[in-house]
Write an enzyme that holds these catalytic residues in place. Structure first.
Site, PDB file in Angstrom:
ATOM      1  N   VAL A 137     -10.326  26.887 -63.291  1.00 19.71           N
ATOM      2  CA  VAL A 137      -9.377  26.823 -62.182  1.00 19.71           C
ATOM      3  C   VAL A 137     -10.076  26.358 -60.911  1.00 19.71           C
ATOM      4  O   VAL A 137      -9.565  25.501 -60.183  1.00 19.71           O
ATOM      5  CB  VAL A 137      -8.688  28.181 -61.966  1.00 19.71           C
ATOM      6  CG1 VAL A 137      -7.719  28.111 -60.785  1.00 19.71           C
ATOM      7  CG2 VAL A 137      -7.940  28.589 -63.228  1.00 19.71           C
ATOM      8  N   TYR A 138     -11.271  26.898 -60.651  1.00 16.76           N
ATOM      9  CA  TYR A 138     -12.003  26.497 -59.459  1.00 16.76           C
ATOM     10  C   TYR A 138     -12.311  25.003 -59.497  1.00 16.76           C
ATOM     11  O   TYR A 138     -12.074  24.277 -58.524  1.00 16.76           O
ATOM     12  CB  TYR A 138     -13.289  27.309 -59.342  1.00 16.76           C
ATOM     13  CG  TYR A 138     -14.057  27.016 -58.073  1.00 16.76           C
ATOM     14  CD1 TYR A 138     -13.595  27.482 -56.847  1.00 16.76           C
ATOM     15  CD2 TYR A 138     -15.230  26.271 -58.092  1.00 16.76           C
ATOM     16  CE1 TYR A 138     -14.291  27.214 -55.672  1.00 16.76           C
ATOM     17  CE2 TYR A 138     -15.925  26.004 -56.919  1.00 16.76           C
ATOM     18  CZ  TYR A 138     -15.448  26.474 -55.722  1.00 16.76           C
ATOM     19  OH  TYR A 138     -16.126  26.197 -54.563  1.00 16.76           O
ATOM     20  N   ALA A 139     -12.819  24.516 -60.630  1.00 21.60           N
ATOM     21  CA  ALA A 139     -13.123  23.085 -60.752  1.00 21.60           C
ATOM     22  C   ALA A 139     -11.859  22.250 -60.572  1.00 21.60           C
ATOM     23  O   ALA A 139     -11.877  21.198 -59.919  1.00 21.60           O
ATOM     24  CB  ALA A 139     -13.764  22.797 -62.105  1.00 21.60           C
TER      25      ALA A 139
END
Length: 259
Positions: A152-154
């Site tokens: 999700v962060y990427a």
């Protein structure tokens, strides 16, 4: 007209470094953060410029709307969408509330705040928007053993890269610049707040990152990677992106046809 910059996540790390540099360069400021006491400390330390503080939690609709209203009503010359949270963990282990917080802060907030500010910039024929992403935006193809999974962060950072590139093209000829700055590991509180010890990892200073971003604006860079010496590496990525985009066909590719 006085230079006026709005900086989110301005109470620490990269955001504070941006705010400090912009104040030193004579910008009046709107600084956004979650902690009133830190905002007050910054205001008190910079009597030489006008500083308005806005307490807002950009993981909430109310916080996003409050900052977007400022972006729509103030004659901004620079918007820095810097606020962020990390929540490094595989998707299956990421609690729903943390996934929502991450997407709100790194996707929804910069999207809606930029949307609010860009109309006025375009009408005035000047302005710049800086979205703070990170080199993890380019880490999707990495194998499992190379780095921890943080899908999700990427994905949120990759969104900022693609949105910034597309928006830059939309605004060509208007006098409004768009940049997405992609740091690697920076020496700030960002990782320690997540319980990560990065002391053994070489890290760029937040001041150097800001220097790179502002110089990148002068150079007209849309994607700015202050820690990448060979900028042709990025050019190669984007040429490959466009080659793939341009090679699509209505015919099914041969590899998908049964024998």
């Amino acid at each position: 007209m006085n230079k006026l910059a709005l900086v989110t996540g301005a109470t620490s790390g990269i955001g504070k470094a941006f705010a400090e540099r912009l104040a030193a360069d004579g910008h009046d400021l709107v600084i956004v953060g979650r902690r009133q006491e830190r905002l007050d400390e910054f205001v008190a330390a910079h009597p030489e410029v006008k500083v308005r503080s806005v307490v807002a939690d950009l993981s909430t609709d109310e916080g996003i709307d409050a900052v977007a209203a400022v972006g729509a009503s103030e004659p901004l010359t620079l918007l820095v969408n810097n606020a962020g949270v990390s929540h490094y963990m595989p998707l299956a282990e990421l609690p729903a509330d943390k996934a929502r917080e991450l997407v709100n802060v790194k996707v929804l907030a910069p999207t809606l705040i930029t949307r609010a500010a860009v109309g006025g910039m375009r009408e005035r024929g000047q302005g710049a928007i800086v979205n703070v992403a990170g080199m993890i935006a380019f880490s999707g193809p990495a194998p499992h053993e190379q780095m921890p999974r943080r899908a999700v962060y990427a994905g949120t950072l990759a969104h900022l890269v693609a949105m910034s590139q597309a928006l830059s093209a939309e605004l060509e000829g208007t006098g409004v610049q768009v940049q997405v700055v992609c740091p690697g590991v920076v020496a700030t509180e960002f990782h320690t707040r997540q319980g990560l010890d990065m002391s053994a990892v070489p890290r760029m200073s937040a001041d150097d990152l800001v220097t790179g971003s502002l110089r990148g604006l002068e150079l007209g860079e849309v994607v700015c990677a202050p820690g990448v010496e060979d900028a042709t590496l990025l050019d190669d990525i984007f040429r490959a992106d466009l080659a793939a985009f341009g090679s699509q066909s209505p015919e099914l590719a041969t590899r998908y046809r049964t024998a």
